[in-house]
Motif scaffolding. Structure first.
Motif, PDB file in Angstrom:
ATOM      1  N   ILE A   1      -7.083  24.900  58.596  1.00 49.29           N
ATOM      2  CA  ILE A   1      -7.599  25.542  57.386  1.00 49.29           C
ATOM      3  C   ILE A   1      -8.610  24.582  56.759  1.00 49.29           C
ATOM      4  N   ARG A   2      -9.587  25.134  56.068  1.00 48.73           N
ATOM      5  CA  ARG A   2     -10.567  24.292  55.393  1.00 48.73           C
ATOM      6  C   ARG A   2      -9.908  23.616  54.194  1.00 48.73           C
ATOM      7  N   SER A   3     -10.264  22.378  53.974  1.00 47.78           N
ATOM      8  CA  SER A   3      -9.724  21.667  52.823  1.00 47.78           C
ATOM      9  C   SER A   3     -10.747  20.650  52.321  1.00 47.78           C
TER      10      SER A   3
ATOM     11  N   ALA B   1      -5.087  33.987  55.953  1.00 51.00           N
ATOM     12  CA  ALA B   1      -5.253  34.358  57.362  1.00 51.00           C
ATOM     13  C   ALA B   1      -4.184  33.698  58.221  1.00 51.00           C
ATOM     14  N   ARG B   2      -3.898  32.441  57.938  1.00 49.54           N
ATOM     15  CA  ARG B   2      -2.870  31.716  58.702  1.00 49.54           C
ATOM     16  C   ARG B   2      -1.502  32.349  58.488  1.00 49.54           C
ATOM     17  N   MET B   3      -1.226  32.764  57.246  1.00 52.19           N
ATOM     18  CA  MET B   3       0.046  33.416  56.935  1.00 52.19           C
ATOM     19  C   MET B   3       0.178  34.715  57.726  1.00 52.19           C
TER      20      MET B   3
ATOM     21  N   GLU C   1      -1.297  35.524  60.477  1.00 55.47           N
ATOM     22  CA  GLU C   1      -1.183  35.174  61.890  1.00 55.47           C
ATOM     23  C   GLU C   1       0.257  34.803  62.243  1.00 55.47           C
ATOM     24  N   ASN C   2       0.914  34.070  61.367  1.00 52.31           N
ATOM     25  CA  ASN C   2       2.288  33.642  61.619  1.00 52.31           C
ATOM     26  C   ASN C   2       3.296  34.772  61.492  1.00 52.31           C
ATOM     27  N   ARG C   3       2.949  35.802  60.764  1.00 51.81           N
ATOM     28  CA  ARG C   3       3.887  36.905  60.554  1.00 51.81           C
ATOM     29  C   ARG C   3       3.740  38.023  61.568  1.00 51.81           C
ATOM     30  N   VAL C   4       2.841  37.864  62.512  1.00 52.18           N
ATOM     31  CA  VAL C   4       2.654  38.885  63.538  1.00 52.18           C
ATOM     32  C   VAL C   4       3.889  38.925  64.428  1.00 52.18           C
ATOM     33  N   ILE C   5       4.449  40.092  64.572  1.00 46.68           N
ATOM     34  CA  ILE C   5       5.626  40.249  65.414  1.00 46.68           C
ATOM     35  C   ILE C   5       5.171  40.530  66.829  1.00 46.68           C
ATOM     36  N   GLN C   6       5.737  39.830  67.753  1.00 48.20           N
ATOM     37  CA  GLN C   6       5.417  40.052  69.145  1.00 48.20           C
ATOM     38  C   GLN C   6       6.426  41.052  69.693  1.00 48.20           C
ATOM     39  N   PRO C   7       6.003  42.307  69.935  1.00 47.22           N
ATOM     40  CA  PRO C   7       6.936  43.374  70.310  1.00 47.22           C
ATOM     41  C   PRO C   7       7.808  43.053  71.519  1.00 47.22           C
ATOM     42  N   ARG C   8       7.237  42.463  72.541  1.00 49.79           N
ATOM     43  CA  ARG C   8       8.030  42.205  73.746  1.00 49.79           C
ATOM     44  C   ARG C   8       9.212  41.301  73.427  1.00 49.79           C
ATOM     45  N   ARG C   9       8.981  40.256  72.662  1.00 46.87           N
ATOM     46  CA  ARG C   9      10.078  39.358  72.280  1.00 46.87           C
ATOM     47  C   ARG C   9      11.112  40.085  71.438  1.00 46.87           C
ATOM     48  N   ALA C  10      10.647  40.910  70.511  1.00 46.95           N
ATOM     49  CA  ALA C  10      11.568  41.646  69.651  1.00 46.95           C
ATOM     50  C   ALA C  10      12.417  42.605  70.475  1.00 46.95           C
ATOM     51  N   TYR C  11      11.808  43.339  71.393  1.00 48.28           N
ATOM     52  CA  TYR C  11      12.555  44.266  72.226  1.00 48.28           C
ATOM     53  C   TYR C  11      13.536  43.536  73.134  1.00 48.28           C
ATOM     54  N   ASN C  12      13.119  42.414  73.697  1.00 49.77           N
ATOM     55  CA  ASN C  12      14.016  41.648  74.560  1.00 49.77           C
ATOM     56  C   ASN C  12      15.225  41.143  73.775  1.00 49.77           C
TER      57      ASN C  12
END
Length: 99
Positions: free
Chosen positions: A39-41, A57-59, A61-72
């Motif tokens: 991040i710019r600082s 934007a970083r937040m 990005e970190n909250r994106v759920i990866q469906p394959r992992r969730a389903y597994n």
């Protein structure tokens, strides 16, 4: 509180505490991101300021759920608590969860 950098640059810089209060992450994470350069600082009068837009934007990005992992993970939990399946039922379950 926004800190203008130059008259032509429309970037909002906030303290790590304010960024944390906005829900962008913990203060420690925000400091780490600034140190990593993800991040710019800037430093103003000896105090760290971070780009609010980059933190948001970083937040996200970190909250994106990866469906394959969730389903597994769900499939594994179901397998532990479900009654014993026949081989055909197991195949059908795997097929349903894989689509």
């Amino acid at each position: 509180m926004a800190i203008p950098i130059t008259p032509t640059e429309d970037v909002e810089y906030v303290s790590p505490t304010e960024a944390s209060e906005r829900g962008y992450g913990s203060r420690a994470s925000i400091h780490r991101w600034a140190q990593e350069g993800s991040i710019r600082s800037i430093t103003v009068a000896g105090r760290l300021r971070v780009c609010a837009e980059d933190c948001e934007a970083r937040m996200r990005e970190n909250r994106v759920i990866q469906p394959r992992r969730a389903y597994n993970a769900v499939a594994q939990r179901l397998a532990k608590v479900a009654p014993a399946f026949t081989p055909e039922q197991k195949r059908q379950l795997v097929e349903l969860l894989s689509n």
